[in-house]
Design an enzyme around this catalytic site. Structure first.
Site, PDB file in Angstrom:
ATOM      1  N   SER A  45      66.654  35.573  20.209  1.00  0.00           N
ATOM      2  CA  SER A  45      67.199  36.079  18.954  1.00  0.00           C
ATOM      3  C   SER A  45      67.062  37.587  19.007  1.00  0.00           C
ATOM      4  CB  SER A  45      66.447  35.501  17.762  1.00  0.00           C
ATOM      5  OG  SER A  45      65.425  36.376  17.349  1.00  0.00           O
ATOM      6  N   LYS A  46      67.766  38.291  18.126  1.00  0.00           N
ATOM      7  CA  LYS A  46      67.741  39.754  18.233  1.00  0.00           C
ATOM      8  C   LYS A  46      66.330  40.297  18.017  1.00  0.00           C
ATOM      9  CE  LYS A  46      68.919  41.083  13.516  1.00  0.00           C
ATOM     10  NZ  LYS A  46      69.722  41.830  12.611  1.00  0.00           N
ATOM     11  N   ARG A  47      65.506  39.503  17.376  1.00  0.00           N
ATOM     12  CA  ARG A  47      64.141  39.963  17.101  1.00  0.00           C
ATOM     13  C   ARG A  47      63.220  39.818  18.312  1.00  0.00           C
ATOM     14  NH1 ARG A  47      64.770  41.844  11.917  1.00  0.00           N
ATOM     15  NH2 ARG A  47      66.784  40.987  11.406  1.00  0.00           N
ATOM     16  N   ASP A  48      63.667  39.100  19.313  1.00  0.00           N
ATOM     17  CA  ASP A  48      62.798  38.893  20.476  1.00  0.00           C
ATOM     18  C   ASP A  48      62.722  40.108  21.375  1.00  0.00           C
ATOM     19  OD1 ASP A  48      63.477  35.382  21.160  1.00  0.00           O
ATOM     20  OD2 ASP A  48      62.241  36.387  19.704  1.00  0.00           O
ATOM     21  N   ALA A  49      63.709  40.966  21.224  1.00  0.00           N
ATOM     22  CA  ALA A  49      63.887  42.009  22.226  1.00  0.00           C
ATOM     23  C   ALA A  49      62.726  43.003  22.306  1.00  0.00           C
ATOM     24  CB  ALA A  49      65.187  42.734  21.959  1.00  0.00           C
TER      25      ALA A  49
END
Ligand code: GLU
Length: 493
Positions: free
Chosen positions: A257-261
């Site tokens: 998810s974009k938050r994992d980056a």
């Protein structure tokens, strides 16, 4: 309230860095047990390691806990019956108890120099032995040692770990853990600067502050037997020990998810900044080490207070799953009253530089409520409401599988249809546009796609028809006129 005795639990962070979700989880469990049993939640700052001390860290801890709604009953800022609550202000207690251990024959002064100790370590490395103090000063005559201390020689106080037998430490989640005492070191408890290490300071404080349950990270399991030995040496009653599971980093597997980056998302205040609600975050971390049953996943803080139980804590590693966090957060956003959500959204919209009109905010809140998972997403899908005009990309105004000319006709016809409506309430507007699409042999998706770009300037937005109603008939017509102009000026080129 439960029938358990009122618990006294403490959250004892070290101000050595930023405040992360691991700390928040420990604090949450502390808080839940205290509130459930009508006991006390205590905040204690463990700042004896001056080398690792980070200015500002204590402030971040408090700000994070307050934001999460985990308010404490005793702490450095508000005091309490066992003050002070900052270890750097409690040195005399640790010195007293270290001396007490020496007097009882469970501790001793050690005068070994750093050079001797490093020599010893090197030798042990060479012989592939575990690094351990060799007991040089343990053998000193206590009277002689006392004399050297009185003469001002530099010393530390070490724990006199029994050489024989074994120690059993009982963890609530893991049961008894037994180690041979011969495998334990003579740990330093009081350093040469007179400051205690964790092993002494935390035990003294937990005892003095009448702590009933110790929740802490499982990184303390290796020295857990030492802590039990200290309790035994001082004839103190042990608290219930609970070592919480470790966190697993999100695996690289599966869709990120974009938050994992990034790496910053483990810090509570960064997650706040990213638009997570305290409710969503608490729900998420509550379930990283505890479960209620196999089904229930949605919990408010009040529900957690009611349902939390020590029996349902488990020691298995907790996966840090940001998709779950998004999911919980979305659920909590949807369960807020619209007025409350509007209050939460306002600062995030302002952060994006938007000038927030209150009337519009009230109107769009129900529209974004169903669609966002984090508060910061509201600016993405609904920021256009706060702009006087939109700047559609002319090429995006061309409908799917349509020519520019067809798109121009569809846009013009939309104008006529909308203009002819007395008002643009959702139902008549949608019905009229659907009829138009049919007449023109377009799908509703094709027509609405063009209008979405014309009205909002973007592909993803709050629901189109509802958004048009909020924007109002005249402004909708202005935007459609502008879209026609843009399409036509493209066509002329
Ligand atoms: N100050 C310790 C830490 O931050 C606390 C451990 C405990 O809760 O006893 O790891």
């Amino acid at each position: 309230m439960s029938d358990l005795k009122p618990a006294r639990v403490r959250f004892a962070p070290s101000p050595t860095g930023r405040f992360h979700i691991g700390g928040a989880r420990t604090a949450l469990y502390d808080f839940l047990l205290a509130r459930q049993t009508g006991g006390q939640f205590i905040l204690r700052i463990e700042d004896t390691d001056r080398k690792r001390y980070v200015p500002g860290a204590e402030g971040e801890i408090m700000e994070s806990l307050r934001w999460l709604g985990l308010d404490w009953d005793e702490g450095p800022d508000i005091g309490g019956p066992y003050r002070p609550y900052r270890q750097s202000e409690r040195t005399e207690f640790y010195q007293q108890h270290a001396e007490n251990l020496v007097a009882r024959g469970h501790g001793y002064y050690c005068f070994c120099t750093p050079e001797r100790l490093s020599q010893l370590r090197k030798q042990q490395q060479k012989l592939k032995q575990p690094p351990r103090y060799d007991g040089h000063c343990r053998r000193l005559d206590p009277e002689e040692a006392r004399g050297r201390v009185a003469d001002g020689e530099s010393f530390v106080i070490r724990f006199k770990t029994p050489r024989e037998g074994s120690t059993t430490a009982v963890d609530l989640l893991r049961g008894p853990i037994t180690v041979e005492n011969s495998t334990l070191d003579d740990y330093i408890l009081l350093k040469s600067d007179g400051l205690p290490v964790y092993h002494l300071a935390a035990m003294v404080d937990d005892h003095m502050m009448k702590i009933s349950h110790v929740f802490r990270g499982s990184e303390w399991l290796p020295t857990f037997p030492l802590h039990v030995l200290i309790y035994e040496a001082l004839d103190w009653e042990q608290p219930i020990w609970v070592h919480l599971s470790i966190f697993l980093n999100p695996s690289g597997k599966g869709k990120m998810s974009k938050r994992d980056a990034g790496v910053n998302e483990i810090y509570v205040l960064d997650l706040k900044q990213m638009g997570y609600l305290p409710e969503g975050l608490l729900n998420w971390i509550a379930l990283m080490g505890w479960s209620y049953d196999d089904r229930t996943e949605f919990f408010t803080l009040d529900e957690l207070i009611e349902k939390f139980s020590l029996q349902k804590l488990h020691p298995s590693p907790a996966a840090v799953d940001y998709k779950k966090l998004d999911h919980f957060n979305g659920n909590h956003i949807r369960s807020l009253a619209p007025d409350e959500l509007a209050d939460r959204l306002r600062p995030y919209l302002k952060m994006e530089g938007l000038e927030v009109n209150e009337g519009i905010l009230q109107q769009i809140t129900p529209l974004v409520q169903e669609r966002i998972r984090t508060l910061d997403e509201a600016a993405d899908i609904a920021g256009f409401f706060f702009h006087k005009t939109v700047e559609p990309d002319p090429s995006e105004l061309i409908g799917k599988n349509m020519t520019r000319e067809e798109s121009i006709v569809a846009t013009r016809r939309s104008y006529e249809v909308i203009e002819s409506l007395p008002t643009i309430e959702v139902e008549p507007l949608e019905a009229a546009l659907r009829v138009l699409a049919e007449e023109m042999n377009l799908t509703a998706g094709q027509l609405f796609g063009i209008l979405r770009i014309a009205i909002t300037g973007q592909r993803i937005s709050t629901p189109l028809i509802e958004s048009m109603e909020v924007i109002g008939k005249q402004e909708v017509l202005n935007r459609i006129t502008r879209a026609v102009d843009l399409l036509e000026s493209q066509a002329e080129r």
